[in-house]
Structures are given as structure tokens and as C-alpha cells.
Design a protein around this motif. Structure first.
Motif, PDB file in Angstrom:
ATOM      1  N   GLY A  75      61.329  31.529  49.108  1.00  0.00           N
ATOM      2  CA  GLY A  75      61.693  30.497  47.872  1.00  0.00           C
ATOM      3  C   GLY A  75      60.376  29.651  47.602  1.00  0.00           C
ATOM      4  N   CYS A  76      59.390  30.064  48.436  1.00  0.00           N
ATOM      5  CA  CYS A  76      58.214  29.265  48.219  1.00  0.00           C
ATOM      6  C   CYS A  76      57.133  29.937  47.486  1.00  0.00           C
ATOM      7  N   THR A  77      56.515  29.222  46.383  1.00  0.00           N
ATOM      8  CA  THR A  77      55.502  29.992  45.806  1.00  0.00           C
ATOM      9  C   THR A  77      54.079  29.296  46.098  1.00  0.00           C
ATOM     10  N   GLY A  78      52.925  30.060  45.757  1.00  0.00           N
ATOM     11  CA  GLY A  78      51.658  29.585  46.123  1.00  0.00           C
ATOM     12  C   GLY A  78      50.677  30.595  45.893  1.00  0.00           C
ATOM     13  N   THR A  79      49.378  30.382  45.931  1.00  0.00           N
ATOM     14  CA  THR A  79      48.412  31.235  45.764  1.00  0.00           C
ATOM     15  C   THR A  79      47.442  31.304  47.109  1.00  0.00           C
ATOM     16  N   ILE A  80      46.687  32.259  47.240  1.00  0.00           N
ATOM     17  CA  ILE A  80      45.801  32.368  48.204  1.00  0.00           C
ATOM     18  C   ILE A  80      44.601  32.915  47.606  1.00  0.00           C
ATOM     19  N   SER A  81      43.452  32.082  47.743  1.00  0.00           N
ATOM     20  CA  SER A  81      42.300  32.416  47.050  1.00  0.00           C
ATOM     21  C   SER A  81      41.205  33.122  47.880  1.00  0.00           C
ATOM     22  N   GLY A  82      40.606  34.018  47.391  1.00  0.00           N
ATOM     23  CA  GLY A  82      39.449  34.922  47.927  1.00  0.00           C
ATOM     24  C   GLY A  82      38.365  35.346  47.071  1.00  0.00           C
ATOM     25  N   SER A  83      37.456  35.925  47.686  1.00  0.00           N
ATOM     26  CA  SER A  83      36.242  36.504  46.766  1.00  0.00           C
ATOM     27  C   SER A  83      35.720  37.743  47.407  1.00  0.00           C
ATOM     28  N   GLY A  84      34.833  38.336  46.811  1.00  0.00           N
ATOM     29  CA  GLY A  84      34.300  39.705  47.068  1.00  0.00           C
ATOM     30  C   GLY A  84      33.256  40.177  46.106  1.00  0.00           C
ATOM     31  N   LEU A  85      32.797  41.455  46.231  1.00  0.00           N
ATOM     32  CA  LEU A  85      31.885  41.919  45.527  1.00  0.00           C
ATOM     33  C   LEU A  85      32.086  43.458  44.875  1.00  0.00           C
ATOM     34  N   THR A  86      31.680  43.746  43.683  1.00  0.00           N
ATOM     35  CA  THR A  86      31.981  45.179  43.373  1.00  0.00           C
ATOM     36  C   THR A  86      30.725  45.897  43.948  1.00  0.00           C
ATOM     37  N   SER A  87      30.746  47.342  43.520  1.00  0.00           N
ATOM     38  CA  SER A  87      29.658  48.016  44.149  1.00  0.00           C
ATOM     39  C   SER A  87      28.390  47.769  43.432  1.00  0.00           C
ATOM     40  N   GLN A  88      28.244  47.220  42.171  1.00  0.00           N
ATOM     41  CA  GLN A  88      27.235  46.798  41.571  1.00  0.00           C
ATOM     42  C   GLN A  88      26.775  45.372  41.637  1.00  0.00           C
ATOM     43  N   ASN A  89      27.373  44.711  43.037  1.00  0.00           N
ATOM     44  CA  ASN A  89      26.788  43.439  43.375  1.00  0.00           C
ATOM     45  C   ASN A  89      27.581  42.311  42.242  1.00  0.00           C
ATOM     46  N   GLU A  90      28.599  42.486  41.586  1.00  0.00           N
ATOM     47  CA  GLU A  90      29.399  41.682  40.623  1.00  0.00           C
ATOM     48  C   GLU A  90      30.182  40.862  41.475  1.00  0.00           C
ATOM     49  N   GLY A 134      57.846  33.689  45.057  1.00  0.00           N
ATOM     50  CA  GLY A 134      59.312  33.073  45.725  1.00  0.00           C
ATOM     51  C   GLY A 134      60.121  34.357  45.347  1.00  0.00           C
ATOM     52  N   SER A 135      61.195  34.197  44.464  1.00  0.00           N
ATOM     53  CA  SER A 135      62.234  35.260  44.352  1.00  0.00           C
ATOM     54  C   SER A 135      61.438  36.509  43.418  1.00  0.00           C
ATOM     55  N   ASN A 136      60.349  36.080  42.785  1.00  0.00           N
ATOM     56  CA  ASN A 136      60.029  36.929  41.930  1.00  0.00           C
ATOM     57  C   ASN A 136      59.143  37.917  42.662  1.00  0.00           C
ATOM     58  N   THR A 137      58.242  38.872  41.807  1.00  0.00           N
ATOM     59  CA  THR A 137      57.276  39.655  42.524  1.00  0.00           C
ATOM     60  C   THR A 137      56.111  38.977  43.035  1.00  0.00           C
ATOM     61  N   PRO A 146      58.863  44.606  47.297  1.00  0.00           N
ATOM     62  CA  PRO A 146      59.439  43.769  48.382  1.00  0.00           C
ATOM     63  C   PRO A 146      59.191  44.346  49.529  1.00  0.00           C
ATOM     64  N   ALA A 147      59.117  45.539  49.774  1.00  0.00           N
ATOM     65  CA  ALA A 147      58.899  45.930  51.189  1.00  0.00           C
ATOM     66  C   ALA A 147      57.437  45.539  51.641  1.00  0.00           C
ATOM     67  N   GLN A 148      56.622  45.767  50.723  1.00  0.00           N
ATOM     68  CA  GLN A 148      55.079  45.320  50.991  1.00  0.00           C
ATOM     69  C   GLN A 148      54.915  43.981  51.250  1.00  0.00           C
ATOM     70  N   SER A 149      55.668  43.299  50.676  1.00  0.00           N
ATOM     71  CA  SER A 149      55.734  41.752  50.474  1.00  0.00           C
ATOM     72  C   SER A 149      56.106  41.271  51.793  1.00  0.00           C
ATOM     73  N   ARG A 150      57.035  41.949  52.477  1.00  0.00           N
ATOM     74  CA  ARG A 150      57.406  41.411  53.915  1.00  0.00           C
ATOM     75  C   ARG A 150      56.693  41.930  55.072  1.00  0.00           C
ATOM     76  N   GLN A 151      55.936  42.856  54.747  1.00  0.00           N
ATOM     77  CA  GLN A 151      54.887  43.756  55.945  1.00  0.00           C
ATOM     78  C   GLN A 151      54.249  42.828  56.664  1.00  0.00           C
ATOM     79  N   LEU A 152      54.541  42.820  57.998  1.00  0.00           N
ATOM     80  CA  LEU A 152      53.501  42.257  58.576  1.00  0.00           C
ATOM     81  C   LEU A 152      52.593  43.028  59.295  1.00  0.00           C
ATOM     82  N   GLY A 153      51.425  42.754  59.413  1.00  0.00           N
ATOM     83  CA  GLY A 153      50.286  43.636  59.825  1.00  0.00           C
ATOM     84  C   GLY A 153      50.200  44.858  58.943  1.00  0.00           C
TER      85      GLY A 153
END
Length: 120
Positions: free
Chosen positions: A15-30, A40-43, A62-69
Motif C-alpha cells: 500500500g505504499c508508494t514511492g520512487t527510487i532514483s538512479g542514473s546511467g549512460l547510453t552506449s553513446q555516453n549520453e 502501491g496497489s497499482n503497477t 505483479p509477479a515481477q514486483s514481488r520477486q526477491l533477487g
């Protein structure tokens, strides 16, 4: 700030909502920003966006969301008409999700999300 055991979606708090921030690069260094979204109860979803204006989103099952590891592959739809996939792997020991992606025009990249903390 909350701490928790990471899942592919990043958040197992019912029932909780939130975001997890991260960063990265494309193969063109963008530089890209990556955000894991717990709905929460949504996707749950992953969003990747670039400084040049395009963004891609993939919804986890939903199965992917619950997967540990382990790893999951999620299809992506992009704002500029491209499609693709992202493969994400959760490291329970390191508390992060690493991801790679490939888009329909051949663009590839990688990102990391720090799921040991999130903003709600």
C-alpha cells in the motif's frame, strides 16, 4: 527515509508508494536518469529518460514486483516511438538494482538504482 529488503520493484511495503532514483549512460555516453516507481496497489514501473528529451517506461507484472533477487526483463515504450526491453537484476547483498536496456534503433545503455533507500 525508509530501509527495507530490496525487490525488483524496490519496495515491498504494501500500500505504499514511492520512487527510487538512479542514473546511467547510453552506449553513446549520453547521461540518463532512471526511476523505479512503486505504485502501491497499482503497477510498479521503471522509467528511463535522457537529457536530450526522450523517455521510456516499462510496467512490471505483479509477479515481477514481488520477486526477491534474481533478474526480470521488462518491455519498454518510448516517447519518441521506439520500443525496447530492459533487464534488471537485484543484488540483495549490495542493496541495488542494476539494469541494461536495448531500444529498437540499437541504442543500448545501463543504469543503477539504489534501493536501500527511497523517497515517499
Amino acid at each position: 527515509m525508509r530501509f527495507y529488503i530490496p525487490s525488483i520493484a524496490g519496495l515491498l511495503l504494501a500500500g505504499c508508494t514511492g520512487t527510487i532514483s538512479g542514473s546511467g549512460l547510453t552506449s553513446q555516453n549520453e547521461t540518463i536518469a532512471a526511476v523505479g516507481i512503486e505504485g502501491g496497489s497499482n503497477t510498479d514501473a521503471i522509467e528511463i529518460s535522457s537529457n536530450s528529451g526522450w523517455s521510456c517506461r516499462g510496467d512490471l507484472t505483479p509477479a515481477q514486483s514481488r520477486q526477491l533477487g534474481g533478474s526480470v526483463t521488462v518491455p519498454l515504450d518510448c516517447s519518441d516511438g521506439r520500443t525496447g526491453t530492459t533487464a534488471m537484476t537485484t543484488s540483495l547483498s549490495e542493496g541495488n538494482v542494476t539494469g541494461t536496456f536495448r531500444l529498437s534503433d540499437g541504442t543500448t545503455g545501463q543504469f543503477i538504482l539504489n534501493v536501500a533507500r527511497f523517497d515517499s
